[in-house]
Design an enzyme around this catalytic site. Sequence first.
Site, PDB file in Angstrom:
ATOM      1  N   LYS A   1       0.927  -0.952  -0.146  1.00  0.00           N
ATOM      2  CA  LYS A   1      -0.153   0.226   0.106  1.00  0.00           C
ATOM      3  C   LYS A   1       0.796   1.014   0.440  1.00  0.00           C
ATOM      4  CE  LYS A   1      -4.906  -1.488   1.656  1.00  0.00           C
ATOM      5  NZ  LYS A   1      -5.549  -1.454   2.811  1.00  0.00           N
TER       6      LYS A   1
ATOM      7  N   LYS B   1      -7.055 -10.014  -7.963  1.00  0.00           N
ATOM      8  CA  LYS B   1      -8.051  -9.834  -6.786  1.00  0.00           C
ATOM      9  C   LYS B   1      -9.277  -8.882  -7.603  1.00  0.00           C
ATOM     10  CE  LYS B   1      -8.583 -10.512  -2.575  1.00  0.00           C
ATOM     11  NZ  LYS B   1      -7.945 -10.117  -1.081  1.00  0.00           N
TER      12      LYS B   1
ATOM     13  N   LYS C   1     -12.040  -3.472  -5.329  1.00  0.00           N
ATOM     14  CA  LYS C   1     -12.843  -2.528  -5.496  1.00  0.00           C
ATOM     15  C   LYS C   1     -12.314  -1.001  -6.217  1.00  0.00           C
ATOM     16  CE  LYS C   1     -12.237  -2.175  -0.502  1.00  0.00           C
ATOM     17  NZ  LYS C   1     -13.846  -2.304   0.946  1.00  0.00           N
TER      18      LYS C   1
END
Length: 347
Positions: free
Chosen positions: A116, A209, A212
């Site tokens: 991240k 994956k 969103k």
Amino acid sequence: MIELKPRVFSGMQPTGSLHLGNYLGALINWVAMQKTHECIYCVVDLHAITAEWLEPEELRQSIRRAAAAYIACGIDPKSSILFNQSQVTEHAELAWIFNCVARLGWLNRMTQFKEKAGKDRENASVGLYAYPNLMAADILVYRGTHVPVGEDQKQHLELARDIAQKFNNDWREAIVAKGYADGMFFPQPEPIILGPATRVMSLRDGTKKMSKSDPSDLSRINLTDDAEAIARKIQRAKTDPDALPSEPKGLEGRPEADNLTGIYAALAGTTQEAVLKEFGGGQFSTFKKALADVAVAKLAPITSEMTRLSADPAEIDRILADGARRARAIAHPILNEVKDIVGFVRS
Ligand code: TRP
């Protein structure tokens, strides 16, 4: 001896909208566990501000939307506890204590932070770095024992176990003096990774994956998509030119076929093997029609319940307030014990 009750805790971030991956990877398990366990489910809004911030009104909407999705998927806010994290301040208080238990070396190993934070590590928030400590506090402030999560959270769960163990060791004397004869103040929370489709992949690329944050909306099925959108996305899902295999070993090197048949199995409550037996040898087009049918049958009631709930934000706020009150009733005395163990003066 003071007995530890089994207690389920899990949380999900409110950012963005929930999709099929959240449903099959997590929510379906959360719903199932209500039958057998005391369950606490949390919209983790404190975690949601560790990276990019949303507009305040948008964050509030996302929190309510996440809560609506949980309920629409089958979380019963009467038998389970459903609330948003920031309303129970005990989470943040215990997280501070855990900031002082966890070691820098432990957090430096966290792969999710590395992903991240990316290249611009120096510019990541301290909150993003300490995120796993807050997650450990979420679970342990209720002395949670079972944590249904996705594969990607396993490492964070291991960290929570290390924190629990170090806390128990470092304050062993005070813990025993409090009546915990075996020194086990915090349990070792166990990850529960269930379900045939714990990893739902993107409809556009079977190696990534479902997420969103994927810029292509065609890559995912949102829990707010209507029947027409669901069918269209499945129709346009990436496939390969071969017929479907009849056995799971034929799925090797065919990530899209693996993903779509896995999704079918999870939605229909059967195994991938059974799905392949039924559709093996056939064309993707035939299979996709059947997949669209189960997906619509399973998801349409969720979508319509979400729409109904979303029309009444005040009702959601009442549910969250009630959940927060019941959550605090459990967390507050546990945090008080922690304060006694550590040696804080309290009234
Ligand atoms: N980190 C989890 C995720 O991104 C969300 C989360 C926060 C969580 N606190 C938790 C999950 C406690 C389980 C238990 O999916």
